[in-house]
Scaffold this motif. Structure first.
Motif, PDB file in Angstrom:
ATOM      1  N   GLY A 471      43.801  49.879  38.308  1.00  0.00           N
ATOM      2  CA  GLY A 471      42.391  50.218  38.478  1.00  0.00           C
ATOM      3  C   GLY A 471      41.478  49.034  38.230  1.00  0.00           C
ATOM      4  O   GLY A 471      40.514  48.801  38.970  1.00  0.00           O
ATOM      5  N   GLU A 472      41.762  48.278  37.187  1.00  0.00           N
ATOM      6  CA  GLU A 472      40.964  47.074  36.905  1.00  0.00           C
ATOM      7  C   GLU A 472      41.084  46.081  38.051  1.00  0.00           C
ATOM      8  O   GLU A 472      40.088  45.483  38.478  1.00  0.00           O
ATOM      9  CB  GLU A 472      41.441  46.426  35.603  1.00  0.00           C
ATOM     10  N   TYR A 473      42.306  45.886  38.519  1.00  0.00           N
ATOM     11  CA  TYR A 473      42.547  44.940  39.613  1.00  0.00           C
ATOM     12  C   TYR A 473      41.756  45.334  40.845  1.00  0.00           C
ATOM     13  O   TYR A 473      41.135  44.484  41.505  1.00  0.00           O
ATOM     14  CB  TYR A 473      44.047  44.898  39.923  1.00  0.00           C
ATOM     15  N   ALA A 474      41.714  46.614  41.149  1.00  0.00           N
ATOM     16  CA  ALA A 474      41.066  47.080  42.368  1.00  0.00           C
ATOM     17  C   ALA A 474      39.554  47.160  42.240  1.00  0.00           C
ATOM     18  O   ALA A 474      38.823  46.877  43.207  1.00  0.00           O
ATOM     19  CB  ALA A 474      41.622  48.449  42.753  1.00  0.00           C
ATOM     20  N   ASN A 475      39.067  47.507  41.057  1.00  0.00           N
ATOM     21  CA  ASN A 475      37.654  47.852  40.924  1.00  0.00           C
ATOM     22  C   ASN A 475      36.801  46.813  40.198  1.00  0.00           C
ATOM     23  O   ASN A 475      35.575  46.855  40.289  1.00  0.00           O
ATOM     24  CB  ASN A 475      37.518  49.192  40.182  1.00  0.00           C
ATOM     25  N   GLU A 476      37.426  45.887  39.488  1.00  0.00           N
ATOM     26  CA  GLU A 476      36.647  44.939  38.677  1.00  0.00           C
ATOM     27  C   GLU A 476      36.751  43.506  39.189  1.00  0.00           C
ATOM     28  O   GLU A 476      36.362  42.575  38.485  1.00  0.00           O
ATOM     29  CB  GLU A 476      37.098  45.016  37.215  1.00  0.00           C
TER      30      GLU A 476
END
Length: 554
Positions: A471-476
């Motif tokens: 999620g961090e990789y995709a969204n941040e």
């Protein structure tokens, strides 16, 4: 003995008061060019903001109170125009006219003047400085009807002035010639300050200069080097200071680098003449560079020691300085001590740098806030400099690190500091201890680090491994081309890492540097050549700044 002190406020008044405590029979005369002999200059922006409401609170002492308590002859609005070392006299221009004073010892604490750039309109009535009580009163009056303001210079006082005007509801633009606000800070730390300024609604212009101040329709207009124009009912000039040295140079007092040269006890090259404060040189503890330091703390301490030396006690030389400073900007506090990246490079001091982002107190206790810490240390482990930005807990950590630098401590010593701990105040491993642990890991190669400035080169021959969650990789945001394997999956996917690396070294990172450190240790022990990004994506984005295109995919 007759002692004349030129200049009051910090250095001069500290020397005069200490001299009286040591020499009851001495005749001590303090000559102050301005109307206030002793005032809280660091409190001036907070008077403009309205947080300090009593003007009298800014006046630490008056000539009358100094006469009553210390039997000092303090004369305001009195300027020394000439010094004759041969006859040991000074010429004074005061309210009653010109006169001559003799001295046995002369202490120079003349301070500094605000640097005034040579641009059209700089002498406009809209332009003011913020260095004296009179300045603060004038700016307070100017702010009453102002809607717009420009602050020239984003140093500590400039930002305090900008925040004060902003609190008054004035639309304020900060213009800074350097490439980031608070030039004594590294770019990474200054990034958080810029973000807070913008969140307050201030317009921040860096790598920009004011080229002219003109009159518009009912308001002033600042013409900027980027071609834009900014309305300015008020212009606050805070672009640095220049020590007042002309009169003393004419008397043969040696000056270098724009400041009076003194020895370790405050003596100048001219017998019986001493100097302290903003106009005198200080020796930097870390770099050894001699330069003026415009800070109240060092000036006060130096004034006391010059008084000791004049009184015959040479046992304690004026200490070297480390430039510890702190500022509040909105909800954020930013602080620095010791050398920054630029001064270390200029002095050719080999060093390491780490970044970390710990909480100010135990994470399980409500209200924990993240701090952003940056630590510079030598190849021998000696602490050289530190910077911190955060909402809470910054002041006590920077003071611990300032003490560590002063004491010549190493990062290993930081690990062993026994610091106060309870959940509302800190953690069992205080952020200072954590910084020491991380730095010690770098020194003994338990953790090799890489930095954002190396990213373009590393992308050519390293596997960039992102161990944040999916999620961090995709969204941040993530580094273009980085392989994402969450750190909890590294052990089970080691063959996949090996295939992707194809014999290349690995540059691993996460959000703050902690999860990637855990992955780094696994990878090293699996036989990989690996380095961990110091500070992770938080630091990376701060160092790159707002324009991350070409490096970070959002």
């Amino acid at each position: 003995m007759k002692i004349v002190v030129v200049g009051g406020v910090a250095g001069g008044m500290s020397a005069a008061a200490r001299l009286r405590r040591l020499q009851e029979d001495a005749e001590i005369i303090v000559l102050e060019a301005g109307p206030e002999v002793s005032f809280a200059n660091c409190g001036l922006p907070y008077f403009v903001s309205g947080e300090i409401t009593d003007r009298g609170a800014l006046l630490v002492q008056t000539p009358e109170s100094l006469k009553a308590s210390l039997n000092l002859d303090a004369r305001v609005n009195s300027t020394v125009t000439k010094v004759d070392p041969q006859t040991k006299t000074v010429q004074v221009r005061g309210p009653e006219g010109e006169y001559e004073l003799s001295y046995d010892e002369l202490v120079l604490s003349p301070g500094a003047d605000a640097f005034r750039p040579n641009i059209p309109g700089i002498d406009s009535e809209r332009v003011t400085t913020l260095r004296t009580v009179s300045d603060a009163l004038a700016l307070d009056k100017m702010a009453e009807g102002a809607k717009t303001a420009v602050v020239i210079g984003a140093g500590f006082i400039g930002l305090e002035a900008a925040e004060a005007l902003n609190m008054r509801g004035i639309k304020t633009t900060v213009v800074e010639f350097a490439d980031h606000v608070l030039p004594p800070l590294d770019q990474e730390t200054a990034y958080y300050v810029t973000g807070e300024l913008k969140s307050l609604g201030l317009d921040v212009r860096t790598s920009t200069a004011v080229e002219a101040i003109e009159e518009g329709e009912g308001t002033g207009v600042a013409i900027l080097s980027d071609g834009s124009c900014v309305e300015a009912d008020v212009v606050v000039l805070s672009a640095g200071v220049r020590p007042r040295t002309d009169t003393w140079e004419a008397a043969g007092v040696e000056c270098a680098g724009g400041a009076i040269v003194i020895d370790e006890h405050g003596r100048t090259n001219v017998p019986n003449i001493w100097a302290v404060g903003d106009a005198a040189t200080s020796t930097d503890l870390v770099t050894g560079i001699k330069r003026p330091v415009a800070l109240a703390g060092p000036a006060n301490r130096a004034g006391r020691l010059v008084a000791d030396a004049i009184s015959g006690d040479l046992s304690h030389p004026i200490p070297t300085t480390i430039g510890t400073a702190i500022v509040r900007v909105g909800k954020l506090t930013a602080a620095t001590t010791g050398a920054n990246e630029r001064t270390l490079a200029a002095a050719n001091i080999a060093h390491h740098t780490i970044s970390l982002h710990p909480a100010n107190h135990a994470g399980y206790f409500p209200g924990a806030k993240q701090m952003h810490m940056r630590l510079h240390f030598g190849q021998d482990g000696k602490v050289l400099g530190a910077q911190i930005a955060g909402v809470d807990g910054v002041d006590k950590r920077i003071d611990v690190l300032a003490t560590a630098i002063k004491a010549g401590m190493t990062v290993a010593d930081l690990i062993d500091l026994d610091l106060a701990y309870a959940p509302p105040y800190g953690s069992a491993k205080d952020p200072v201890n954590m910084a020491g642990m991380m730095a010690a890991n770098v020194l003994d190669h338990t953790m090799d680090v890489w930095h954002t400035c190396e990213l373009e080169e590393l992308r050519k021959d390293h596997l960039i491994l992102d161990v944040r969650s999916r999620g961090e990789y995709a969204n941040e945001g993530h580094i273009d081309g980085a392989l994402n394997i969450p750190h909890l999956e590294i052990r089970d996917r080691m063959d996949e890492v090996r295939e992707a690396a194809a014999g290349r070294p690995i540059a691993v990172h996460c959000k703050s540097g902690m999860r990637s450190y855990l992955a780094h240790r696994q990878l090293v022990q699996a036989g990989f050549e690996c380095a961990n990004h110091s500070g992770g994506m938080i630091t990376m984005l701060a160092e790159i700044g707002d324009d991350a295109s070409g490096m970070i995919v959002q």
